[in-house]
Design a protein around this motif. Structure first.
Motif: not given
Length: 519
Positions: A55-58, A78-88, A93-95, A99-103
């Motif tokens: 899922g992280i790779d996707k 650029l304003m990326p925001v995440a909601t329920a899937a990441i929040r839950q 923090q690993e996710i 993402i920050k390191e790879e992109t």
């Protein structure tokens, strides 16, 4: 302000979407790009609420792709925001770090109250209702807010959404399994009963998000709705029930072919409708209204209000909508204001003679119609009335419901009685006979006001009308400057006044310094 391009990446449980907006000098939000992928990140969440590496790779792959699109569009912010899937996710923090390191993209994780706040913010700034309950149902969460006098009073986030409900009650079953539907209804009603601040409020329920859009689109197709767009579209309880009945009675193949329903929502649309019906009943709602502005627009609007001197005013939604629409179609503000001023004067003299009466609502649309008069000439002068009506009636306009849009379109496009009759052929039942008469009269005032503004140099200074005999009125027009064009046009268009007065009209043009006037 110069143009600014803002990219908003919305990372939800069901889909990940990139929307690129461009703002102009008048803070019109132009959507340059809107792409999504049905990532369904919830599928990669374990029972322990850990998002697995697949899922992280996707998500990483999606963010790489969206970043390239943003670069191609020369996005400023650029304003990326995440909601329920990441929040839950317990490994959130690993996710985010991955993402920050790879992109190189730093994602803002929205807390439950923030997600509810931004959806509410968009509704407050785009729907002209002082009180209401909002609902934004996503894949993994449902945000509910209650506002009074345009102020957020309560908000909450339920840890279930359309995807969650599907897994809880429909996993391995048909989308319309009767027992599953019954259990889901009971669960949803129980959840809503836990919120004392939405019980029997008798206010509109305003729905935002993809599931809401699909419900509105389905219903519009079912009834062959003649207008485009869902913003401000209203449904009653019976309409929600009818839509739900349709979804329950279709098999999977029929559901896939249902007009208005996105293919990637066929398995989750019924749970969404169950939620909407339950909330309507809990609130004892006065109407079910759809907004095409949600979390994404709320984030953008707040950003612009903070950084650009508050261009979105809660108390001036309709006024700002009219002004921004005028700018889009190159209507000169000075000319528009002159036309409005004449229309106001003409209405006042008719009202003072007890010839015409209208409340504040209709006076507002008289002014708005005069301001936007014949904006369709931006496309083609030969069909300016037809273009004007089509553009306004089929545009998602902030602060206006669909009847409001049509009223504005009819007034701004007014040419004659027969053309107005043609425009409302499919929606005549929206209006009473008194309203239709008033539309003709106000349209005639605007048409005549345009005639008195023909040279666009503000020559008309005052108006007065009096009855000179049983079947004739005299309209005295005080002017300063040459009125050759205005005199010709006014005499050609005076039939509109004669229709209002049910009498002949004699027009007299008087110089402002003429002794007849000054005395």
């Amino acid at each position: 302000m110069s143009t600014e391009r803002i990219g908003l990446i919305d990372i939800g449980s069901n889909t990940v979407r990139l929307v690129i907006f461009e703002t102009d000098a008048y803070y019109n939000l132009h959507e340059l790009q809107n792409i999504k992928t049905p990532a369904r990140l919830y599928l990669y969440l374990s029972e322990e609420k850990i998002l697995n590496q697949e899922g992280i790779d996707k998500l990483t792959e999606i963010m790489h792709s969206f970043k390239q699109v943003a670069i191609q569009y020369e996005v400023d912010t650029l304003m990326p925001v995440a909601t329920a899937a990441i929040r839950q996710s317990k490994n959130q923090q690993e996710i985010l770090d991955h993402i920050k390191e790879e992109t190189g993209i730093k994602i803002t994780l929205l807390a439950e109250e923030q997600e509810a706040y931004y959806g509410n913010y968009a509704v407050l700034h785009s729907i002209d209702e002082p009180n209401g309950v909002t609902i934004d149902i996503g894949g993994g969460s449902t945000e509910i807010t209650y506002f009074e006098d345009k102020k957020l009073v309560h908000s909450t986030s339920f840890p279930f959404g359309v995807v969650t409900l599907k897994e809880m009650f429909f996993d391995g079953k048909a989308h319309n399994d009767r027992k599953a539907i019954k259990k889901a209804k009971s669960f949803i009603q129980e959840q809503f009963s836990s919120l004392p601040w939405i019980q029997e409020k008798k206010v509109p329920v305003i729905a935002i998000g993809g599931s809401a859009r699909n419900i509105a689109n389905i219903h519009q197709r079912m009834i062959d709705y003649p207008l485009a767009g869902i913003h401000g579209y209203q449904m009653e309880r019976e309409h929600l029930s009818k839509t739900l009945d349709t979804l329950e009675n279709l098999d999977t193949d029929e559901l896939n072919d249902l007009d208005g329903l996105s293919r990637d929502r066929t398995d989750i649309i019924l749970p969404a409708n169950l939620v909407f019906n339950a909330l309507f009943d809990t609130v004892k709602a006065s109407a079910f209204i759809f907004s095409n502005k949600g979390l994404r627009e709320g984030v953008i609007m707040e950003y612009l209000n903070i950084h650009h001197n508050h261009p979105f005013d809660l108390q001036e939604i309709r006024k700002q909508t009219v002004e921004r629409t005028a700018r889009l179609y190159n209507i000169h503000p000075m000319v528009a204001r002159q036309r409005v001023s004449i229309a106001d004067k003409l209405f006042s003299v008719l009202a003072n003679e007890n010839i015409l009466e209208a409340d504040a609502y209709w006076k507002t649309y008289l002014r708005s119609g005069a301001y936007l008069y014949y904006l369709g000439s931006y496309i083609d002068n030969d069909a300016q009335s037809q273009n004007t009506f089509y553009i306004i009636a089929n545009s998602n306009l902030a602060g206006l419901n669909h009847k409001d849009r049509v009223i504005l379109a009819l007034l701004a496009s007014y040419k004659n009685k027969s053309l107005l009759k043609q425009y409302i052929k499919e929606i005549k039942d929206w209006f009473t006979e008194d309203e239709l008469t008033l539309l003709h009269h106000l349209g005639g005032i605007i048409k005549f006001s345009e005639a008195l503004n023909d040279s666009h140099i503000n020559v008309v200074k005052d108006l007065a009308i009096e009855k000179t005999d049983d079947d004739t009125y005299t309209l005295r027009i005080v002017h300063k400057g040459d009125v050759l064009a205005e005199e010709y046009r006014a005499n050609r268009q005076k039939k509109h006044l004669e229709r209002i007065l049910d009498a002949k009209v004699d027009i007299q043009f008087i110089e402002a310094d003429d002794p007849v006037y000054t005395s």
